[in-house]
Design an enzyme around this catalytic site. Structure first.
Site, PDB file in Angstrom:
ATOM      1  N   HIS A  63      -7.553 -40.086 -36.452  1.00 39.45           N
ATOM      2  CA  HIS A  63      -6.790 -40.176 -34.781  1.00 39.45           C
ATOM      3  C   HIS A  63      -7.899 -40.156 -33.953  1.00 39.45           C
ATOM      4  O   HIS A  63      -9.164 -39.815 -34.240  1.00 39.45           O
ATOM      5  CB  HIS A  63      -5.877 -39.110 -34.814  1.00 39.45           C
ATOM      6  CG  HIS A  63      -6.389 -37.860 -34.767  1.00 39.45           C
ATOM      7  ND1 HIS A  63      -6.741 -37.070 -35.810  1.00 39.45           N
ATOM      8  CD2 HIS A  63      -6.278 -36.771 -33.867  1.00 39.45           C
ATOM      9  CE1 HIS A  63      -7.051 -35.900 -35.594  1.00 39.45           C
ATOM     10  NE2 HIS A  63      -6.771 -35.748 -34.218  1.00 39.45           N
ATOM     11  N   ASP A  67     -12.463 -34.585 -30.843  1.00 34.30           N
ATOM     12  CA  ASP A  67     -13.141 -33.692 -31.624  1.00 34.30           C
ATOM     13  C   ASP A  67     -13.144 -34.555 -33.136  1.00 34.30           C
ATOM     14  O   ASP A  67     -13.896 -33.970 -33.972  1.00 34.30           O
ATOM     15  CB  ASP A  67     -12.638 -32.430 -32.139  1.00 34.30           C
ATOM     16  CG  ASP A  67     -10.953 -32.491 -32.444  1.00 34.30           C
ATOM     17  OD1 ASP A  67     -10.093 -33.312 -31.852  1.00 34.30           O
ATOM     18  OD2 ASP A  67     -10.536 -31.827 -33.109  1.00 34.30           O
ATOM     19  N   HIS A  68     -12.528 -35.841 -33.126  1.00 32.59           N
ATOM     20  CA  HIS A  68     -12.610 -36.545 -34.364  1.00 32.59           C
ATOM     21  C   HIS A  68     -13.450 -37.729 -34.380  1.00 32.59           C
ATOM     22  O   HIS A  68     -13.802 -38.595 -35.068  1.00 32.59           O
ATOM     23  CB  HIS A  68     -11.079 -36.815 -35.027  1.00 32.59           C
ATOM     24  CG  HIS A  68     -10.615 -35.710 -35.182  1.00 32.59           C
ATOM     25  ND1 HIS A  68     -10.553 -35.319 -36.677  1.00 32.59           N
ATOM     26  CD2 HIS A  68      -9.993 -34.529 -34.717  1.00 32.59           C
ATOM     27  CE1 HIS A  68      -9.795 -34.184 -36.865  1.00 32.59           C
ATOM     28  NE2 HIS A  68      -9.636 -33.857 -35.667  1.00 32.59           N
ATOM     29  N   ASP A 212      -5.208 -34.090 -38.544  1.00 37.73           N
ATOM     30  CA  ASP A 212      -4.218 -33.221 -38.124  1.00 37.73           C
ATOM     31  C   ASP A 212      -2.885 -33.619 -38.251  1.00 37.73           C
ATOM     32  O   ASP A 212      -2.448 -34.649 -38.015  1.00 37.73           O
ATOM     33  CB  ASP A 212      -4.640 -33.116 -36.647  1.00 37.73           C
ATOM     34  CG  ASP A 212      -6.209 -32.445 -36.376  1.00 37.73           C
ATOM     35  OD1 ASP A 212      -6.894 -32.581 -37.375  1.00 37.73           O
ATOM     36  OD2 ASP A 212      -6.567 -32.437 -35.124  1.00 37.73           O
ATOM     37  N   HIS A 270     -10.782 -28.010 -40.712  1.00 31.26           N
ATOM     38  CA  HIS A 270     -10.398 -27.931 -39.357  1.00 31.26           C
ATOM     39  C   HIS A 270      -9.818 -26.428 -38.941  1.00 31.26           C
ATOM     40  O   HIS A 270      -8.924 -26.246 -38.510  1.00 31.26           O
ATOM     41  CB  HIS A 270      -9.129 -28.878 -39.346  1.00 31.26           C
ATOM     42  CG  HIS A 270      -8.978 -29.406 -38.005  1.00 31.26           C
ATOM     43  ND1 HIS A 270      -8.076 -28.734 -37.125  1.00 31.26           N
ATOM     44  CD2 HIS A 270      -9.466 -30.290 -37.103  1.00 31.26           C
ATOM     45  CE1 HIS A 270      -8.162 -29.339 -35.814  1.00 31.26           C
ATOM     46  NE2 HIS A 270      -8.874 -30.548 -35.832  1.00 31.26           N
TER      47      HIS A 270
END
Length: 316
Positions: A63, A67-68, A212, A270
């Protein structure tokens, strides 16, 4: 096949965990590396490993939260500088192409290789070659988010050499044809089928890497019978309401999913910066009470993916 964790933290980098990035090392299988998410400073993390950016030929984005993906422009640029000139494919939700192309344009970055984009707009097969399939499915997060299921195709059975010798089949190049399952004619006129001299096929391995997510049926579909499930653990036991409010999962929910889906190994990542040292160990202890083969991973952990022992379903 190995999984190497380049970042295992949630939200923002911490002293002990960088933000999310996971490498699936397929060097023996196809001489390449696949990345799943590219958090900020992923290329710095790679410098502390034996991974070579030029070996990365596929990047799967779950996504578009920062942070990804914030490490993606820098990694793509450095790959070009470090001898990477082969094409690369990026898979991810709609918008990933815009993010990369705008970053390249405003920084006037010129790459020595071509990027192919596959923006995902539904569940199902997103990649297939003669060795692997990759399936994607929607998860339940605040923005469009996907999980990925990597399925290795079955390996042909071993050639039963003892049986060939017992049937007085002479060794030599003929054995290669028989191992390929071909029908051959021997010098004495006998016609034999290679399929009759092959042992059972070795089932391929399955790796599920989720983004997530709250708990959702698609997560279980992606994880079913996986050798390894990589699942977020942003929250701990007793924090189910918080996890749902923030579109995340707890360690217990991940462990319950692994148990229902008959996963072989659960790797929790995570991890919130709230959980360090003994608190991170407690996350693992809590999850193991539900699913014994659970591990809270750290940056730079390398986990081999073992073969399974019997044929199991491979599709979502």
């Amino acid at each position: 096949m190995e999984i190497e964790f380049l970042g295992t933290g949630a939200g923002s980098p911490g002293k002990f965990r960088n933000v999310t990035s996971t490498a699936l090392r397929l060097l023996d299988e196809r001489n390449s590396v696949w990345l799943f998410d590219v958090g900020e400073a992923t290329q710095h993390q790679i410098l502390r490993t034996t991974l070579k950016p030029r070996k990365i030929d596929k990047i799967f984005i779950t996504h578009l939260h920062g942070d990804h993906i914030f490490g993606l422009p820098g990694l793509l640029s450095s790959r070009s500088f470090q001898g990477g000139n082969s094409p690369l494919t990026i898979y991810g939700p709609k918008g990933i192409r815009d993010f990369v192309e705008v970053s390249m344009r405003v920084t006037e970055t010129k790459l020595a290789y071509k990027i192919h984009y596959q923006e995902i707009n539904g569940d199902g097969l997103v990649f297939e070659d003669n060795k692997f399939q990759v399936f994607a499915a929607h998860l339940d997060h605040r923005i469009a988010c996907y999980g990925y299921r990597v399925v290795e195709k079955d390996h042909p059975g071993e050639l039963m050499v003892d049986r060939l010798r017992a049937d007085q089949v002479p060794s030599g190049p003929l054995y290669g044809q028989l191992k390929a399952g071909k029908t051959v004619t021997l010098a004495d006129g006998r016609v034999i089928n290679g399929q009759d001299y092959l042992g059972p096929a070795q089932p391929g391995r399955i790796v599920a890497i989720l983004g997530d997510t709250r708990q959702t049926p698609n997560a279980e579909k992606l994880a079913r019978n996986a050798n390894v499930l990589v699942h977020e653990s942003t929250f701990a036991k007793g924090e189910g309401k918080l996890a749902r409010a923030y579109y995340h999962s707890t360690n217990i929910q991940a462990a319950e999913l692994a148990k229902r889906a008959h996963v072989k190994m659960l790797l929790l990542n995570h991890i919130s910066a709230r959980y360090t040292g003994k608190l991170a160990a407690e996350l693992q202890h809590q999850a193991r009470e539900v699913f014994a083969n659970t591990r809270v991973v750290k940056d730079f952990d390398e986990i081999p993916v073992a073969f399974q022992k019997k044929t199991e379903a491979t599709k979502v």
